[in-house]
Design a protein around this motif. Structure first.
Motif: not given
Length: 617
Positions: A550-558, A563-566, A582-589, A595-601
């Motif tokens: 369902i994702l268009r070519p050149t589209g993004f997934v966030i 961490q194990s999912v990423v 990009a990959t980053t640890a959750d920067a929330s307060s 807060g232990d979630e990881v963001v992977f784009i």
């Protein structure tokens, strides 16, 4: 001649052997290449199944997930280096709306009730484990707002609607593009004029259909290529444009390619995947629906979906024609809606607008035994996923009865105003406001990470795969995008809160394919979706391939998950033709419990099959 060699017979034998050799060589070339999709599309045991047995295991008869599909358990040596590519004829595959599947499985469906246009998902052994290819000559879609009026013909190479509806200004083929003049079956001269006429009929100020922000969400049934919804956007009105994959099979595909909110669905036997009291206006312009069938069950489904005081705009010959059959239908339909306590708000020329009552007073005043009846008190009007329609009227809650309406603020204030229905979940206004602020910060962070890759108009069609309260979409209000907010069917049914914010969405089960065409969304946001389906014993590979579909070519997934999912997703990037952004640890307060979630784009690369490249050349 006896005993002499037969030269003619020998020549025929050589010719036969030569023909057979060519035929065998053709079969090998056609079926033997891993880059061709025919082999990838064979059903049954000849194809490794997509799901728990995809990585080589046998069927899991006890219903437990294969160990290889569990996040963190996938070894590098069992991860595929590539997925096969589906045959080009499946470039528009919708797995749960596949008529070929219906024929092959010999499902006994009632065509008169439109059951063949409802969802019928393939069993595990009939699922595809291949990547859906783009059509020959596919181009990156034209950007919004220009896309409202034109798309690349190569992306949806179907022009039959342009010829069939040539007198109605649906669409026109012009060189490499398909142009949308804004016409429709009932509004040949433009949706904008038609919309203004409806607003004028209802005495809305300045002929503006949004009625000073009080009319925000619309359901357009039998929407065609969604020009009605397209032209409502400029009035700050958002439309769920709905149509089945029928004889006009690419209409929803055209709508989404244009950047207009749309969904594949039908008024058949099951409830539409939207909660009760979601829309201020329902619309049908010559949608060819038999509203009188089965005791008016389809009109009663619209009644369930309309808010207190909501409108149904109906443009059809029955509203004005004088022949015997149309007069009969109009008489019976008028009697039905009167028993439903609808009243005529306006009637002009070829259009009638009915209005639903504000409270239960009319229902309570009906004579005993009046049909349709009120729904039983134990009926949940918000239970929709796979639930059969009921030929009954859903009465209002005590809150709506006292408020004489939905009690919602006008748009745009309702986007950030706590819904009265928060109390149904035990949620407080403070919790709602905190969630809104949390996701505002998270979306700001997402866009900072995406900024090297996108321009202001790079994204248009977005999907939040686990929308919760809709705060991800709310945070995007100032951007020129729209969001399909998906609420999983096995969790809290918060979709009605999302509609109360003036947003749209649907209920879905991510163990199944979504009801949309391939290549229809620019960005998918998956917040703990993988962790959720793992708990249900569903396959991460299934979900990755569905997201790619369902994702268009050149589209993004966030992806926002543990961490194990990423780590799991990273193993499949090469096979999916995705690349990490990009990959980053959750920067929330510290107070954020997630807060232990990881963001992977990641970003989907654009690619064509070798066959498509040959066709393009």
């Amino acid at each position: 001649m006896r005993g002499r060699p037969d030269g003619g017979q020998k020549k025929r034998l050589i010719t036969s052997v030569f023909v057979v050799a060519i035929f065998i060589g053709f079969l090998y070339a056609y079926y033997g290449s891993s880059n061709r999709g025919s082999s990838a599309l064979e059903y049954g045991k000849s194809l490794r199944k997509l799901g728990s047995s995809y990585l080589g295991g046998e069927d899991d008869n006890d219903g437990k997930q294969d160990e290889a599909s569990k996040f963190g358990d996938v070894e590098d040596d069992v991860v595929p280096k590539s997925f096969p590519v589906c045959d080009d004829r499946h470039s528009e595959l919708i797995p749960c709306l596949d008529r070929n599947l219906i024929y092959q499985m010999r499902l006994k469906l009632d065509l008169s009730l439109m059951e063949h246009y409802e969802r019928h998902c393939p069993p595990p052994e009939r699922r595809f484990n291949c990547l859906i290819p783009p059509p020959s000559g596919y181009k990156v879609p034209i950007k919004w707002p220009k896309s409202r009026d034109e798309v690349w013909k190569a992306n949806i190479p179907h022009t039959h609607l342009a010829h069939e509806k040539s007198d109605q200004n649906w669409m026109v083929v012009k060189g490499e593009k398909i142009i949308f003049p804004g016409g429709g079956t009932h509004f040949h001269y433009g949706a904008d004029k038609y919309i203004a006429s409806i607003a004028n009929m209802l005495n809305f100020s300045n002929d503006n259909i949004n009625n000073e922000g009080r009319l925000r969400t619309v359901l357009d049934v039998g929407c065609g290529v969604a020009s009605f919804g397209a032209y409502l956007l400029s009035s700050n009105v958002i439309t769920m444009s709905l149509a089945p994959n029928d004889v006009h099979q690419n209409q929803i595909q055209f709508a989404l390619e244009r950047g207009i909110p749309a969904y594949l669905g039908v008024l058949g036997t099951k409830r539409l995947p939207y909660p009760s009291r979601s829309f201020e206006l329902a619309h049908c312009s010559r949608c060819r629906i038999d509203w009188l069938q089965r005791d008016g069950i389809l009109l009663l489904e619209l009644d369930r979906l309309l808010r207190p005081g909501g409108y149904f705009a109906y443009s059809s010959p029955e509203a004005y024609a004088q022949d015997e059959e149309d007069l009969r239908i109009w008489k019976e339909m008028s009697a039905l809606v009167e028993r439903m306590c609808w009243r005529i708000a306006a009637k002009r020329n070829q259009t009638v607008v009915w209005q639903k009552p504000l409270n239960n007073d009319c229902y309570m005043a009906r004579a005993p035994g009046t049909l349709p009846p009120l729904c039983h008190s134990d009926d949940d009007p918000d239970a929709v996923y796979g639930v059969q329609m009921e030929a009954c009227i859903t009465p209002y809650s005590d809150h709506d009865q006292k408020a004489r309406g939905s009690g919602l603020a006008p748009w745009p204030a309702r986007l950030t105003a706590p819904s009265p229905r928060l109390a149904d979940f035990g949620y407080s206004s403070e919790m709602f406001e905190k969630d809104t602020e949390l996701w505002r910060n998270r979306v700001d962070s997402y866009w900072n990470l995406l900024s090297p890759k996108i321009q202001s108009n790079s994204l248009r069609n977005l999907m939040d795969m686990k929308a919760h309260l809709g705060s991800f979409a709310a945070a995007l209000k100032e951007k020129d995008v729209w969001v399909m907010n998906v609420v999983p069917e096995d969790g809290p049914n918060t979709l009605k809160l999302i509609y109360d914010r003036g947003l749209i969405g649907s209920i879905h089960n991510w163990c199944e394919a979504y009801s949309t065409y391939p290549r229809t969304y620019d960005l998918l946001h998956a917040w703990t979706v993988f962790s959720d389906i793992e708990k249900r014993g569903c396959s991460g590979e299934d979900l990755l391939l569905e997201m790619d579909r369902i994702l268009r070519p050149t589209g993004f997934v966030i992806i926002r998950d543990k961490q194990s999912v990423v780590d799991f997703v990273k193993k499949y990037l090469r096979a999916l033709n995705w690349e990490a952004v990009a990959t980053t640890a959750d920067a929330s307060s510290d107070s954020d419990k997630d807060g232990d979630e990881v963001v992977f784009i990641v970003q989907k690369k654009i690619w064509l099959t070798s066959e498509s490249l040959r066709d393009t050349e």
